[in-house]
Design a protein around this motif. Structure first.
Motif, PDB file in Angstrom:
ATOM      1  N   PHE A 158       6.156  21.218 -18.349  1.00  0.00           N
ATOM      2  CA  PHE A 158       6.003  22.600 -17.908  1.00  0.00           C
ATOM      3  C   PHE A 158       7.259  23.400 -18.217  1.00  0.00           C
ATOM      4  CE2 PHE A 158       5.804  26.126 -15.002  1.00  0.00           C
ATOM      5  CZ  PHE A 158       4.461  26.416 -14.905  1.00  0.00           C
ATOM      6  N   TYR A 196       7.336  24.274 -21.718  1.00  0.00           N
ATOM      7  CA  TYR A 196       6.459  25.407 -22.005  1.00  0.00           C
ATOM      8  C   TYR A 196       7.110  26.725 -21.607  1.00  0.00           C
ATOM      9  CZ  TYR A 196       2.787  28.781 -21.809  1.00  0.00           C
ATOM     10  OH  TYR A 196       2.083  29.918 -22.007  1.00  0.00           O
ATOM     11  N   VAL A 197       7.743  26.744 -20.432  1.00  0.00           N
ATOM     12  CA  VAL A 197       8.369  27.971 -19.956  1.00  0.00           C
ATOM     13  C   VAL A 197       9.408  28.452 -20.960  1.00  0.00           C
ATOM     14  CG1 VAL A 197       9.957  28.884 -18.221  1.00  0.00           C
ATOM     15  CG2 VAL A 197       7.930  27.643 -17.514  1.00  0.00           C
ATOM     16  N   GLU A 199       7.853  29.754 -24.350  1.00  0.00           N
ATOM     17  CA  GLU A 199       7.334  31.116 -24.331  1.00  0.00           C
ATOM     18  C   GLU A 199       8.434  32.129 -24.065  1.00  0.00           C
ATOM     19  OE1 GLU A 199       4.462  31.425 -25.686  1.00  0.00           O
ATOM     20  OE2 GLU A 199       3.101  31.941 -24.065  1.00  0.00           O
ATOM     21  N   ALA A 200       9.302  31.816 -23.110  1.00  0.00           N
ATOM     22  CA  ALA A 200      10.273  32.828 -22.686  1.00  0.00           C
ATOM     23  C   ALA A 200      11.253  33.139 -23.804  1.00  0.00           C
ATOM     24  CB  ALA A 200      11.014  32.357 -21.440  1.00  0.00           C
ATOM     25  N   ILE A 225      10.960  36.325 -26.043  1.00  0.00           N
ATOM     26  CA  ILE A 225      11.277  37.692 -25.624  1.00  0.00           C
ATOM     27  C   ILE A 225      12.632  38.152 -26.170  1.00  0.00           C
ATOM     28  CG2 ILE A 225      11.528  39.225 -23.641  1.00  0.00           C
ATOM     29  CD1 ILE A 225       8.684  38.263 -24.157  1.00  0.00           C
ATOM     30  N   TYR A 266      12.201  38.664 -29.808  1.00  0.00           N
ATOM     31  CA  TYR A 266      11.372  39.849 -30.053  1.00  0.00           C
ATOM     32  C   TYR A 266      12.222  41.117 -30.030  1.00  0.00           C
ATOM     33  CZ  TYR A 266       8.085  43.522 -28.549  1.00  0.00           C
ATOM     34  OH  TYR A 266       7.381  44.678 -28.401  1.00  0.00           O
ATOM     35  N   PHE A 267      13.095  41.216 -29.035  1.00  0.00           N
ATOM     36  CA  PHE A 267      13.931  42.414 -28.964  1.00  0.00           C
ATOM     37  C   PHE A 267      14.985  42.422 -30.074  1.00  0.00           C
ATOM     38  CE2 PHE A 267      12.207  42.811 -24.665  1.00  0.00           C
ATOM     39  CZ  PHE A 267      11.951  44.166 -24.647  1.00  0.00           C
ATOM     40  N   ALA A 306       8.119  42.498 -35.430  1.00  0.00           N
ATOM     41  CA  ALA A 306       8.384  41.934 -34.110  1.00  0.00           C
ATOM     42  C   ALA A 306       7.084  41.701 -33.355  1.00  0.00           C
ATOM     43  CB  ALA A 306       9.297  42.867 -33.319  1.00  0.00           C
ATOM     44  N   LEU A 336       5.556  38.179 -32.128  1.00  0.00           N
ATOM     45  CA  LEU A 336       5.304  37.897 -30.719  1.00  0.00           C
ATOM     46  C   LEU A 336       3.855  37.514 -30.480  1.00  0.00           C
ATOM     47  CD1 LEU A 336       6.712  37.955 -27.941  1.00  0.00           C
ATOM     48  CD2 LEU A 336       5.630  40.140 -27.583  1.00  0.00           C
ATOM     49  N   LEU A 337       2.926  38.248 -31.107  1.00  0.00           N
ATOM     50  CA  LEU A 337       1.517  37.988 -30.811  1.00  0.00           C
ATOM     51  C   LEU A 337       1.079  36.631 -31.348  1.00  0.00           C
ATOM     52  CD1 LEU A 337      -0.117  41.474 -31.217  1.00  0.00           C
ATOM     53  CD2 LEU A 337       0.507  40.270 -29.146  1.00  0.00           C
ATOM     54  N   LEU A 372       2.661  34.060 -29.085  1.00  0.00           N
ATOM     55  CA  LEU A 372       2.103  34.107 -27.743  1.00  0.00           C
ATOM     56  C   LEU A 372       0.711  33.497 -27.722  1.00  0.00           C
ATOM     57  CD1 LEU A 372       3.425  35.290 -25.296  1.00  0.00           C
ATOM     58  CD2 LEU A 372       2.092  37.347 -25.601  1.00  0.00           C
ATOM     59  N   PHE A 373      -0.065  33.778 -28.754  1.00  0.00           N
ATOM     60  CA  PHE A 373      -1.420  33.240 -28.799  1.00  0.00           C
ATOM     61  C   PHE A 373      -1.378  31.716 -28.835  1.00  0.00           C
ATOM     62  CE2 PHE A 373      -5.188  31.839 -31.145  1.00  0.00           C
ATOM     63  CZ  PHE A 373      -6.139  32.306 -30.272  1.00  0.00           C
ATOM     64  N   LEU A 431      -0.370  30.374 -25.503  1.00  0.00           N
ATOM     65  CA  LEU A 431      -1.374  30.402 -24.453  1.00  0.00           C
ATOM     66  C   LEU A 431      -2.373  29.256 -24.616  1.00  0.00           C
ATOM     67  CD1 LEU A 431      -1.807  34.228 -24.184  1.00  0.00           C
ATOM     68  CD2 LEU A 431      -1.143  32.722 -22.342  1.00  0.00           C
ATOM     69  N   LEU A 466      -0.819  26.493 -23.192  1.00  0.00           N
ATOM     70  CA  LEU A 466      -0.843  26.530 -21.727  1.00  0.00           C
ATOM     71  C   LEU A 466      -2.103  25.854 -21.193  1.00  0.00           C
ATOM     72  CD1 LEU A 466       0.285  27.539 -19.022  1.00  0.00           C
ATOM     73  CD2 LEU A 466      -0.947  29.652 -19.381  1.00  0.00           C
ATOM     74  N   PRO A 514       6.217  33.623 -19.126  1.00  0.00           N
ATOM     75  CA  PRO A 514       6.933  32.763 -18.178  1.00  0.00           C
ATOM     76  C   PRO A 514       8.236  33.401 -17.696  1.00  0.00           C
ATOM     77  CG  PRO A 514       6.187  31.469 -20.015  1.00  0.00           C
ATOM     78  CD  PRO A 514       5.861  32.885 -20.342  1.00  0.00           C
ATOM     79  N   VAL A 557      -7.498  32.903 -21.667  1.00  0.00           N
ATOM     80  CA  VAL A 557      -6.287  32.835 -22.470  1.00  0.00           C
ATOM     81  C   VAL A 557      -6.383  33.790 -23.654  1.00  0.00           C
ATOM     82  CG1 VAL A 557      -5.233  31.313 -24.118  1.00  0.00           C
ATOM     83  CG2 VAL A 557      -5.547  30.562 -21.802  1.00  0.00           C
TER      84      VAL A 557
END
Lengths: 521, 528
Positions: free
Chosen positions: A148, A151-152, A155-156, A159, A162-163, A177, A181-182, A185-186, A189, A192, B419, B457
């Motif tokens: 877990f 995973y956090v 994904e995190a 960000i 991205y910026f 960007a 990200l998309l 992120l996809f 998820l 997830l 997250p 999702v």
């Protein structure tokens, strides 16, 4: 027994990021110095830790620290490193100070020699504090022993990147960007869902990786969960056909961010395949090997061919990386000691080689203001040092013997060629086809070198200054590492090999000959 | 024929939070009638805030006392159980925060009855004052929100529904800017709300025809022994469902949400998006888990379709929105869909059900706070003509006021479920509950639940696109020359944004305390 090494490695950059962000207005220079100092501290700490890394014996994970984070979900703040995680953390720790130095003026508003503004002035403090946050997350993602937590971070860490792309990149930055990200992120998820599924099906009430190995037995369940993880990692790596975000993102990102993106962030994908896909779902991994190997071979050849046709240097380098990631994936799924050790080594070497290539290209671009190969020519006469470093980095990209990437590429191909794990030499065919990429690599690198460095000096190129001290400090360590590990990769392999052996045990490759042959080499 | 009517027993202690809020609302009406105009606001504000805080204190007292009642209060009309207390607490805190926003100057029209742009309106405007009846109306709405999910029989639930809705219909029409839009919103909300109430009432009558009672456990008992394919029952269930799903804004009953959220004064939108959603999900759970729990094989397939449609409609239609409030409305629809995934996650075992319930309660808390924070930010990004509603006006906000834009970006990331924000754990909790429930029941249903979570999702990924688009606008686009101004926020607004931010960050890093609270509240499930 919990060791504080890894938590400290993550806390130091976070604290540094907070300090940098809170510096008063107008202290741009101080922000850069603090960032550099913090990243050097992290590097020193990492190296000290790495030299204390105990030899093969004992538990899989060293420097473990496990704290309860969210007991209701069975989530721990669990960190620890095995050999592969260690070398990747070290890779990140080496690259960050180099990137800080390389990006010294990126947020100041980049001007070319004749004074045209390429990128406008942006917040320096934000850029460098994002960089430090990213460093903490890169260390965290490789160190996580809790699925877990992995995973956090997985994904995190999107960000800050991205910026960094969206605020500091080139003309198409916001498109690149968002696409980056998309896509990520996809994939994340889908992963997830698989992470939750793993938790539910395992029924262990914990996310700790060591306790989840070998728990899922049902082949059908394994396949579904494997797919969830694998798609996320394939997007991240990136593997053909989900690679299209990488050339955009890498070409638009500032050179420093591109190094971290391709050099470290994408490695999370291949690292995840090796650690999670293989060990948690061994049967599914074996069942899917052939399709994945086919995708890897397509990536290798496709990336190389498309790279030849690029007119934009950064895009070209991005496509070469797609080809290289194909090799890494091939090595991971060849399921033999040599191939997997080669793949793990490749992850590190590729970080150095592509890092050097991106940075050298970045220095070229900052002088001319254009990423197009056609705008250059004859750099060698005007700026011999820059040209020299660019050439060495390029040669590392085509895996010239004596440079570090040769060792790993060779190991992957030998390992795959001799792997009989799937009978009838199917992997040998894959290795044979991918060997063609060596020729293609020579074409894409040497042709780029020829068009930029050699030939008559283009008019605007005549005004080029050679590398300054800062730029030499950026490229010299990378080239030293490339040459050093090219001749003497043993220290890395010694750390990597036991972990690979452990992985293969967990995957239960039931062909002793392979394991034995691998151990012998 | 002695005809002696026994006096009903009322557990005043248990119902104290509810009575306090309603009492304060009645006093508020009296203030409106008797206090001079210039004094009204200075009486209303402390009265409203104190009663909400007092109600929260009473809820705390009951929660801390430990032993929760196992039978419903007020002759079986109101269930004061763990989930009720939790929902009450959440609603009271959220509405307290919203009242701080309402308190801010300039959101409400001076005279609602005046024709927009007419001399009357100007006169009222210059006379000053504004509508102070907003405060008692909000208190009545909050009281209704508390009664709605705690009702133990359908009749009380209907009363709660109406007490909650009627003041909201009015409040929606009181926006000071864009008057016509606001009145239109109010009218639409009222008409559609009235229809949905009628559906609810009709469904209730059908169920009464089947079970001979309107009490939720009574219906459940009738189901355990009666014929399950009785048309009265099925029609009744469908109609009840329509009424409830309308309130949470689930597709295909979501059409009112964007219009109403857009037209209503933003603080009221915040109250509806947080408080009403919490209350309506609570009521939905009570009807479908307590009343119709034995019928879940009949309602789960329909709910599956509704949840899937809601998530997809919410996240896909949001992409095309150009009004920030409409976009947040569609986002709220998508989140209602995620909550419905939790509603479907029923287990055979009480422990499993408690897990799902706690996941839903947790989701409600985190979503409530983030959404209030987001709307609070909307209130202070202004154009000369009011709030800068058009998305293009938000371009370059990150350069003008990085702190505000950063805060809003963080709320958006929380909506997207990244997250290390609270929103992630909310989604995670609900998805886990759903997969767990599917795995328990077995193959066919398990597959459907996995499918729903995968759809969830996918919807999250689509939704991420429009959240990220706003971030792109704020940070990566160049500012318009005459971009919006940032109103100097009042202390109240700053407090609201800070609280929302604190919860979003705090729960994102350390969700365990809130999870513990939710677990504790859910452990005893609903009383039956």
């Amino acid at each position: 027994m919990s060791s504080l090494w890894l938590p400290i490695l993550m806390v130091v950059p976070v604290l540094g990021a907070i300090v940098v962000a809170l510096l008063p207005k107008g202290s741009d220079k101080l922000a850069k110095q603090v960032t550099l100092a913090v990243s050097l501290v992290v590097l020193v700490l990492t190296l000290v830790m790495a030299f204390q890394f105990p030899s093969a014996s004992g538990d899989r994970f060293k420097f473990e620290a496990v704290y309860d984070w969210i007991p209701s979900f069975g989530v721990h703040f669990g960190v620890g490193v095995d050999g592969i995680a260690l070398v990747l953390i070290a890779l990140s720790a080496v690259l960050v100070p180099i990137v800080v130095l390389a990006s010294w003026h990126d947020a100041d508003g980049v001007r070319t020699a004749d004074g045209t503004l390429i990128t406008p002035k942006r917040s320096v403090k934000t850029y460098f504090s994002l960089l430090l946050v990213l460093e903490a997350m890169m260390i965290g993602v490789f160190a996580a022993t809790d699925v877990f937590l992995f995973y956090v971070f997985f994904e995190a860490m999107l960000i800050p990147m991205y910026f960094m792309i969206g605020s500091y990149g080139g003309a198409q930055r916001s498109y690149a960007a968002v696409k980056f990200l998309l896509y990520s992120l996809f994939g994340g998820l889908l992963m997830l869902v698989a992470v939750i599924g793993l938790y539910v099906v395992a029924g262990k009430g914990t996310f700790m990786f060591p306790e989840l190995v070998g728990v899922i037995q049902d082949p059908a369940t394994q396949k579904w969960l494997f797919a969830g993880f694998f798609i996320a990692f394939a997007i991240k790596a990136p593997l053909w056909p989900v690679h299209t975000w990488l050339p955009d993102a890498a070409a638009q990102a500032p050179a420093g961010a591109a190094v971290l993106l391709v050099g470290v962030l994408d490695k999370v994908g291949t690292f995840g395949m090796l650690r999670f896909c293989l060990e948690l779902f061994p049967d599914a991994a074996k069942a899917f090997t052939m399709p994945i190997v086919v995708l890897a071979v397509i990536s290798i050849i496709y990336g190389a061919i498309v790279a030849i046709g690029q007119s934009d240097m950064k895009r070209l380098i991005a496509y070469t990386s797609i080809s290289h990631f194909g090799f890494i994936v091939l090595g991971v799924f060849a399921m033999s000691q040599v191939a997997q050790a080669g793949a793990a080594l490749y992850m590190v070497n590729h970080g150095f080689a592509t890092g050097a290539l991106f940075l050298a290209a970045g220095f070229l671009i900052s002088r001319r203001g254009s990423p197009h190969i056609a705008d250059y020519g004859g750099v060698q006469k005007v700026a011999p040092l820059l040209a020299g470093f660019f050439l060495v980095a390029g040669l590392a990209g085509l895996s010239l013997p004596g440079l570090s990437s040769f060792v790993s590429e060779f190991m992957v191909m030998i390992g795959a060629y001799s792997s009989t794990a799937f009978g009838s030499g199917a992997l040998s065919v894959a290795a044979g086809i991918s060997a063609l990429a060596v020729i293609l690599a020579a074409v894409y690198i040497l042709w780029m070198v020829q068009r930029t460095l050699n030939g008559p000096t283009a008019e605007p190129v005549k005004a080029f200054k050679d590398l300054n001290v800062r730029e030499i400090l950026v490229l010299a360590p990378l080239v030293a590492l490339i040459i050093g590990f090219g001749f003497y990769p043993k220290p890395l392999l010694d750390v990597i090999n036991p972990t690979v052996t452990q992985t293969l045990v967990n995957v239960q490759v039931d062909n002793p000959a392979i394991a034995e042959k691998g151990a012998g080499q | 024929m002695n005809g002696a009517i026994e006096a009903p027993t009322i557990e005043y202690g248990l119902l104290a939070p509810l009575l306090l809020v309603f009492g304060a609302a009645v006093i508020g009406v009296l203030v409106e009638a008797f206090a001079p105009r210039y004094l009204r606001k200075s009486i209303h504000v402390p009265l409203t805030l104190l009663s909400l805080a007092g109600g929260f204190a009473l809820v705390l007292v009951q929660a801390l006392r430990g032993s929760l009642p196992t039978t419903p209060a007020a002759m079986g009309a109101v269930a004061v159980d763990g989930p009720s207390l939790f929902i009450w607490g959440v609603i009271l805190v959220l509405s307290f925060v919203c009242v701080l926003l309402i308190n801010d100057e300039g959101h409400f029209v001076a005279s609602a009855a005046a024709v927009p742009g007419s001399a009357d309106e100007e006169e009222a405007e210059t006379a000053g004052g504004g509508h102070t009846e907003v405060y008692p109306l909000v208190l009545f709405a909050v009281g209704g929100m508390m009664l709605f999910p705690a009702a133990h029989d359908l009749l009380t639930m209907f009363v709660g529904l109406e007490v909650m809705s009627l003041p909201l219909y009015l409040l929606c029409g009181l926006a000071r800017r864009r008057r016509l839009l606001s009145q239109e919103a109010s009218m639409k909300y009222f008409l559609l709300g009235a229809f949905s109430s009628a559906f609810f009432l009709y469904g209730m009558a059908m169920i009464y025809g089947y079970a001979g009672t309107v009490s939720l456990p009574g219906i459940n008992q009738a189901l355990s022994s009666g014929v399950l394919l009785d048309p009265l029952l099925l029609i009744g269930m469908a109609l009840l469902g329509v009424g409830l799903l309308f309130k949470i804004g689930a597709a295909p009953f979501q059409a009112w949400k964007p219009d109403v959220y857009q037209g209503a004064p933003t603080p009221i939108t915040a109250l509806m998006a947080s408080g009403t959603l919490v209350a309506a999900v609570g009521a939905l759970l009570r009807v479908f888990w307590v009343g119709l729990g034995n019928l879940d094989w009949d309602w789960r397939p329909v709910m599956w379709g509704v949840a899937a449609l809601t998530m997809l409609v919410g996240s896909i239609l949001a992409i095309t929105q150009t009004d920030i409030k409409r976009m947040l409305a569609y986002s709220s629809i998508a989140h209602a869909g995620f909550l419905l995934i939790g509603v479907m996650a029923t287990f055979d075992s009480p422990a499993g059900n408690a897990g799902s319930l706690s996941a839903i309660l947790f989701y409600l808390v985190v979503y409530g706070f983030t959404t209030v924070g987001a709307f609070a930010v909307v209130t202070i990004v202004r154009d000369p003509g009011g709030e800068a509603w058009h998305l293009s006006r938000w371009a370059g906000l990150g350069k003008r006021s990085p702190l505000l834009a950063g805060t809003f970006a963080f709320f958006l990331l929380a909506f997207a479920g990244i997250p290390l924000t609270s929103g992630f754990f909310g989604k995670y909790a609900v998805f886990t509950a759903a997969l767990g429930s599917g795995a328990e029941v077995g193959d066919s249903l398990g597959g459907w639940m996995v499918g729903l979570v995968v759809l969830g999702v996918v919807a999250s990924a689509v939704a991420a696109f429009f959240y990220v688009r706003v971030i792109v606008l704020m940070f990566f686009s160049d500012a318009a020359a005459d971009g919006p101004s940032i109103a100097v926020p009042s202390t109240g607004t700053v407090a609201v944004i800070s609280v929302a931010m604190l919860v979003t960050v705090g729960v994102g890093l350390f969700p365990q305390p809130v999870l513990d609270l939710a677990n504790q509240a859910a452990s005893g499930l609903f009383i039956r």
